[in-house]
Design an enzyme around this catalytic site. Structure first.
Site, PDB file in Angstrom:
ATOM      1  N   SER A  13       0.854  -1.203   0.000  1.00 34.39           N
ATOM      2  CA  SER A  13       0.000   0.000   0.000  1.00 34.39           C
ATOM      3  C   SER A  13       0.880   1.240   0.000  1.00 34.39           C
ATOM      4  O   SER A  13       0.412   2.332  -0.343  1.00 34.39           O
ATOM      5  CB  SER A  13      -0.920   0.014   1.215  1.00 34.39           C
ATOM      6  OG  SER A  13      -0.166   0.126   2.401  1.00 34.39           O
TER       7      SER A  13
ATOM      8  N   PHE B 216       5.122   2.033  -0.979  1.00 36.48           N
ATOM      9  CA  PHE B 216       6.451   1.511  -1.321  1.00 36.48           C
ATOM     10  C   PHE B 216       7.589   2.344  -0.729  1.00 36.48           C
ATOM     11  O   PHE B 216       8.754   2.010  -0.922  1.00 36.48           O
ATOM     12  CB  PHE B 216       6.624   1.457  -2.849  1.00 36.48           C
ATOM     13  CG  PHE B 216       6.003   0.240  -3.462  1.00 36.48           C
ATOM     14  CD1 PHE B 216       6.669  -0.978  -3.451  1.00 36.48           C
ATOM     15  CD2 PHE B 216       4.745   0.289  -4.024  1.00 36.48           C
ATOM     16  CE1 PHE B 216       6.102  -2.107  -3.992  1.00 36.48           C
ATOM     17  CE2 PHE B 216       4.155  -0.839  -4.573  1.00 36.48           C
ATOM     18  CZ  PHE B 216       4.838  -2.039  -4.562  1.00 36.48           C
TER      19      PHE B 216
ATOM     20  N   HIS C 286      -3.626  14.059   1.248  1.00 31.77           N
ATOM     21  CA  HIS C 286      -3.182  13.742  -0.115  1.00 31.77           C
ATOM     22  C   HIS C 286      -3.712  14.788  -1.098  1.00 31.77           C
ATOM     23  O   HIS C 286      -4.665  15.508  -0.790  1.00 31.77           O
ATOM     24  CB  HIS C 286      -3.695  12.361  -0.558  1.00 31.77           C
ATOM     25  CG  HIS C 286      -2.892  11.226   0.003  1.00 31.77           C
ATOM     26  ND1 HIS C 286      -3.167  10.657   1.228  1.00 31.77           N
ATOM     27  CD2 HIS C 286      -1.810  10.565  -0.486  1.00 31.77           C
ATOM     28  CE1 HIS C 286      -2.299   9.685   1.463  1.00 31.77           C
ATOM     29  NE2 HIS C 286      -1.460   9.605   0.443  1.00 31.77           N
ATOM     30  N   HIS C 287      -3.142  14.765  -2.302  1.00 28.95           N
ATOM     31  CA  HIS C 287      -3.560  15.637  -3.400  1.00 28.95           C
ATOM     32  C   HIS C 287      -5.035  15.417  -3.749  1.00 28.95           C
ATOM     33  O   HIS C 287      -5.599  14.350  -3.472  1.00 28.95           O
ATOM     34  CB  HIS C 287      -2.677  15.364  -4.626  1.00 28.95           C
ATOM     35  CG  HIS C 287      -2.666  13.913  -5.030  1.00 28.95           C
ATOM     36  ND1 HIS C 287      -3.558  13.391  -5.929  1.00 28.95           N
ATOM     37  CD2 HIS C 287      -1.893  12.878  -4.620  1.00 28.95           C
ATOM     38  CE1 HIS C 287      -3.329  12.097  -6.078  1.00 28.95           C
ATOM     39  NE2 HIS C 287      -2.317  11.763  -5.285  1.00 28.95           N
TER      40      HIS C 287
ATOM     41  N   LYS D   8      -6.613  12.190  -5.698  1.00 27.52           N
ATOM     42  CA  LYS D   8      -6.643  10.836  -5.145  1.00 27.52           C
ATOM     43  C   LYS D   8      -8.079  10.333  -5.074  1.00 27.52           C
ATOM     44  O   LYS D   8      -8.962  11.034  -4.572  1.00 27.52           O
ATOM     45  CB  LYS D   8      -5.993  10.812  -3.755  1.00 27.52           C
ATOM     46  CG  LYS D   8      -5.873   9.407  -3.195  1.00 27.52           C
ATOM     47  CD  LYS D   8      -4.939   9.334  -2.019  1.00 27.52           C
ATOM     48  CE  LYS D   8      -4.881   7.951  -1.413  1.00 27.52           C
ATOM     49  NZ  LYS D   8      -4.389   6.917  -2.322  1.00 27.52           N
TER      50      LYS D   8
ATOM     51  N   GLY E 230      -4.696   3.808   1.425  1.00 29.70           N
ATOM     52  CA  GLY E 230      -4.289   2.445   1.780  1.00 29.70           C
ATOM     53  C   GLY E 230      -3.283   2.454   2.914  1.00 29.70           C
ATOM     54  O   GLY E 230      -3.274   1.559   3.780  1.00 29.70           O
ATOM     55  N   THR E 231      -2.435   3.470   2.942  1.00 31.97           N
ATOM     56  CA  THR E 231      -1.423   3.574   3.997  1.00 31.97           C
ATOM     57  C   THR E 231      -2.080   3.832   5.351  1.00 31.97           C
ATOM     58  O   THR E 231      -1.688   3.240   6.363  1.00 31.97           O
ATOM     59  CB  THR E 231      -0.441   4.721   3.649  1.00 31.97           C
ATOM     60  OG1 THR E 231       0.078   4.453   2.354  1.00 31.97           O
ATOM     61  CG2 THR E 231       0.677   4.820   4.654  1.00 31.97           C
TER      62      THR E 231
HETATM   63  N1  LIG Z   1       1.687   1.984  -3.135  1.00 33.73           N
HETATM   64  C1  LIG Z   1       2.261   3.188  -3.224  1.00 33.73           C
HETATM   65  O1  LIG Z   1       3.374   3.416  -2.727  1.00 33.73           O
HETATM   66  C2  LIG Z   1       1.539   4.279  -3.962  1.00 33.73           C
HETATM   67  C3  LIG Z   1       2.119   5.538  -4.128  1.00 33.73           C
HETATM   68  C4  LIG Z   1       1.438   6.492  -4.892  1.00 33.73           C
HETATM   69  C5  LIG Z   1       0.213   6.180  -5.466  1.00 33.73           C
HETATM   70  N2  LIG Z   1      -0.330   4.951  -5.250  1.00 33.73           N
HETATM   71  C6  LIG Z   1      -1.586   4.528  -5.884  1.00 33.73           C
HETATM   72  O2  LIG Z   1      -1.306   4.226  -7.241  1.00 33.73           O
HETATM   73  C7  LIG Z   1      -2.468   4.437  -8.026  1.00 33.73           C
HETATM   74  C8  LIG Z   1      -2.131   5.322  -9.212  1.00 33.73           C
HETATM   75  O3  LIG Z   1      -1.711   6.585  -8.741  1.00 33.73           O
HETATM   76  P1  LIG Z   1      -1.244   7.753  -9.738  1.00 33.73           P
HETATM   77  O4  LIG Z   1      -1.007   8.912  -8.863  1.00 33.73           O
HETATM   78  O5  LIG Z   1      -0.194   7.263 -10.653  1.00 33.73           O
HETATM   79  O6  LIG Z   1      -2.632   7.958 -10.556  1.00 33.73           O
HETATM   80  P2  LIG Z   1      -2.810   8.596 -11.998  1.00 33.73           P
HETATM   81  O7  LIG Z   1      -1.827   9.690 -12.227  1.00 33.73           O
HETATM   82  O8  LIG Z   1      -4.273   8.881 -12.117  1.00 33.73           O
HETATM   83  O9  LIG Z   1      -2.425   7.408 -12.994  1.00 33.73           O
HETATM   84  C9  LIG Z   1      -3.237   6.279 -13.203  1.00 33.73           C
HETATM   85  C10 LIG Z   1      -2.911   5.785 -14.587  1.00 33.73           C
HETATM   86  O10 LIG Z   1      -3.606   4.543 -14.813  1.00 33.73           O
HETATM   87  C11 LIG Z   1      -4.106   4.592 -16.154  1.00 33.73           C
HETATM   88  N3  LIG Z   1      -5.199   3.634 -16.258  1.00 33.73           N
HETATM   89  C12 LIG Z   1      -6.503   3.773 -15.920  1.00 33.73           C
HETATM   90  N4  LIG Z   1      -7.171   2.630 -16.160  1.00 33.73           N
HETATM   91  C13 LIG Z   1      -6.260   1.760 -16.668  1.00 33.73           C
HETATM   92  C14 LIG Z   1      -6.320   0.410 -17.121  1.00 33.73           C
HETATM   93  N5  LIG Z   1      -7.478  -0.279 -17.106  1.00 33.73           N
HETATM   94  N6  LIG Z   1      -5.197  -0.176 -17.526  1.00 33.73           N
HETATM   95  C15 LIG Z   1      -4.034   0.494 -17.559  1.00 33.73           C
HETATM   96  N7  LIG Z   1      -3.910   1.771 -17.174  1.00 33.73           N
HETATM   97  C16 LIG Z   1      -5.022   2.385 -16.739  1.00 33.73           C
HETATM   98  C17 LIG Z   1      -4.520   6.026 -16.358  1.00 33.73           C
HETATM   99  O11 LIG Z   1      -4.590   6.283 -17.751  1.00 33.73           O
HETATM  100  P3  LIG Z   1      -5.100   7.699 -18.322  1.00 33.73           P
HETATM  101  O12 LIG Z   1      -4.087   8.707 -17.897  1.00 33.73           O
HETATM  102  O13 LIG Z   1      -5.110   7.503 -19.795  1.00 33.73           O
HETATM  103  O14 LIG Z   1      -6.458   7.930 -17.703  1.00 33.73           O
HETATM  104  C18 LIG Z   1      -3.336   6.744 -15.702  1.00 33.73           C
HETATM  105  O15 LIG Z   1      -2.263   6.854 -16.619  1.00 33.73           O
HETATM  106  C19 LIG Z   1      -3.520   5.000  -7.054  1.00 33.73           C
HETATM  107  O16 LIG Z   1      -4.313   3.938  -6.573  1.00 33.73           O
HETATM  108  C20 LIG Z   1      -2.698   5.552  -5.916  1.00 33.73           C
HETATM  109  O17 LIG Z   1      -3.387   5.574  -4.685  1.00 33.73           O
HETATM  110  C21 LIG Z   1       0.315   4.013  -4.518  1.00 33.73           C
END
Ligand SMILES: NC(=O)c1ccc[n+]([C@@H]2O[C@H](COP(=O)([O-])OP(=O)(O)OC[C@H]3O[C@@H](n4cnc5c(N)ncnc54)[C@H](OP(=O)(O)O)[C@@H]3O)[C@@H](O)[C@H]2O)c1
Length: 240
Positions: A102, A104, A136-137, A140, A146-147
Site C-alpha cells: 500500500s 512503497f 493527499h492531493h 486521489k 491504503g497507507t
Molecule cells: N503503493 C504506493 O506506494 C503508492 C504511491 C502512490 C500512489 N499509489 C496509488 O497508485 C495508483 C495510481 O496513482 P497515480 O497517482 O499514478 O494515478 P494517476 O496519475 O491517475 O495514474 C493512473 C494511470 O492509470 C491509467 N489507467 C486507468 N485505467 C487503466 C487500465 N485499465 N489499464 C491500464 N492503465 C489504466 C490512467 O490512464 P489515463 O491517464 O489515460 O487515464 C493513468 O495513466 C492510485 O491507486 C494511488 O493511490 C500508490
C-alpha cells in the site's frame, strides 16, 4: 537489466519509468487508458516483470492478466482491498509472483514499525486514544488512503480497546478514527496522534515527492525476479 512493462502510465507510472531507466532497466511496454488493447498476453510476455499503478477499478483485472501471462507483477494501486485478498491467496499457492504494498516508501515502512512499537508502549497505560490523519492531493480517488488503513490495522493489532477503523466524521468507540484531507498536490502525509487528558504524542511521515514510492516499486521488481509466491515490504526490507 530487467525488461519492465508499466501498467498505468500516470503520475506513478512516469516516476517508475524514470527510476527504472536510471537503474539500467528497459521499459518494453507502457499501458494507459489510450492503448488498453495493447495489454495482451503476447505483449506482456516481452517483459520480465510488470509494475502496476492504475485505479481501484482496474487493478484486479490487470494483475490477473499478468498472472495469466505468467509475468511477475508489482502492484501499488490502493483502494481495492477485498479483491486484493483473493489474488494474494492465489499467489501464495506458489505458481504466480505478486508483490503488493500500500506504500512503497522505505520511510513509511520504517514509520509502520515505529507506530507498532509506540502502540505496544501505549497499550500498557490505556489512557491514550489514537487518531490517524492522512493528507493527499485532490486527485486521489480512494479515502482513507491504503497507507492509513495499514496504520489503523497496526494500531488495532496492538491496542486491545480497538478492533478496526472508521472514516471521520463517523465515529465509534471501538474504531480508530481516520481523517482524510484532500488538498493541493500533497504526495502523502500520515500523522498518528495518541491523545490523553494530560498530553499527546504525535508521529508523522511526510513524503516530499512520489520518487520514494517509485524507487521502492523498482526495488520490489528487482527482488521478485526469479521468485514465486506473494511478497510485501517486510520481505524486501527485512526491518524486523
Ligand atoms: N503503493 C504506493 O506506494 C503508492 C504511491 C502512490 C500512489 N499509489 C496509488 O497508485 C495508483 C495510481 O496513482 P497515480 O497517482 O499514478 O494515478 P494517476 O496519475 O491517475 O495514474 C493512473 C494511470 O492509470 C491509467 N489507467 C486507468 N485505467 C487503466 C487500465 N485499465 N489499464 C491500464 N492503465 C489504466 C490512467 O490512464 P489515463 O491517464 O489515460 O487515464 C493513468 O495513466 C492510485 O491507486 C494511488 O493511490 C500508490
Amino acid at each position: 537489466m530487467l525488461k519492465i512493462a508499466i501498467i498505468g502510465y500516470g503520475k506513478m507510472g512516469h516516476q517508475v519509468e524514470s527510476v527504472a531507466t536510471e537503474r539500467g532497466h528497459k521499459i518494453v511496454l507502457t499501458i494507459d487508458n489510450n492503448n488498453l488493447n495493447d495489454l495482451t498476453t503476447e505483449n506482456l510476455k516481452m517483459a520480465d516483470v510488470a509494475i502496476e499503478f492504475t485505479s481501484p477499478e482496474t487493478a484486479y483485472k490487470n494483475v490477473k492478466k499478468c498472472f495469466e501471462a505468467g509475468i511477475p507483477v508489482v502492484c501499488g494501486t490502493t483502494g481495492w482491498n477485498n479483491q486484493l485478498e483473493e489474488l494474494i491467496k492465489v499467489a501464495q499457492k506458489g505458481e504466480n509472483t505478486f508483490f503488493y504494498a500500500s506504500n512503497f516508501s522505505i520511510g513509511v515502512n520504517i514509520f509502520f514499525k515505529i507506530t507498532r512499537y509506540a502502540s505496544t508502549l501505549i497499550e500498557r497505560f490505556g489512557s491514550y486514544s489514537p487518531e490517524i490523519t492522512e493528507i493527499h492531493h485532490t486527485q486521489k480517488i480512494d479515502a482513507p488512503s491504503g497507507t492509513a488503513i495499514s496504520i489503523a490495522n497496526i494500531l488495532a493489532d496492538e491496542l486491545s480497546n480497538y478492533n478496526g477503523w472508521t472514516l471521520k466524521p463517523e465515529t465509534s468507540d471501538e474504531k480508530i478514527p481516520i481523517e482524510a484531507i484532500r488538498e493541493g498536490t500533497v504526495p502523502g502525509t500520515h500523522i498518528v496522534n495518541f491523545n490523553s487528558e494530560i498530553d499527546s504524542i504525535t508521529l508523522k511521515h511526510e513524503a516530499k515527492s512520489r520518487r520514494g514510492f517509485a524507487f521502492g516499486a523498482v526495488m520490489a521488481a528487482e527482488f521478485i525476479h526469479g521468485r514465486k509466491g506473494f511478497f510485501n515490504m517486510d520481505d524486501l526490507l527485512k526491518l524486523d
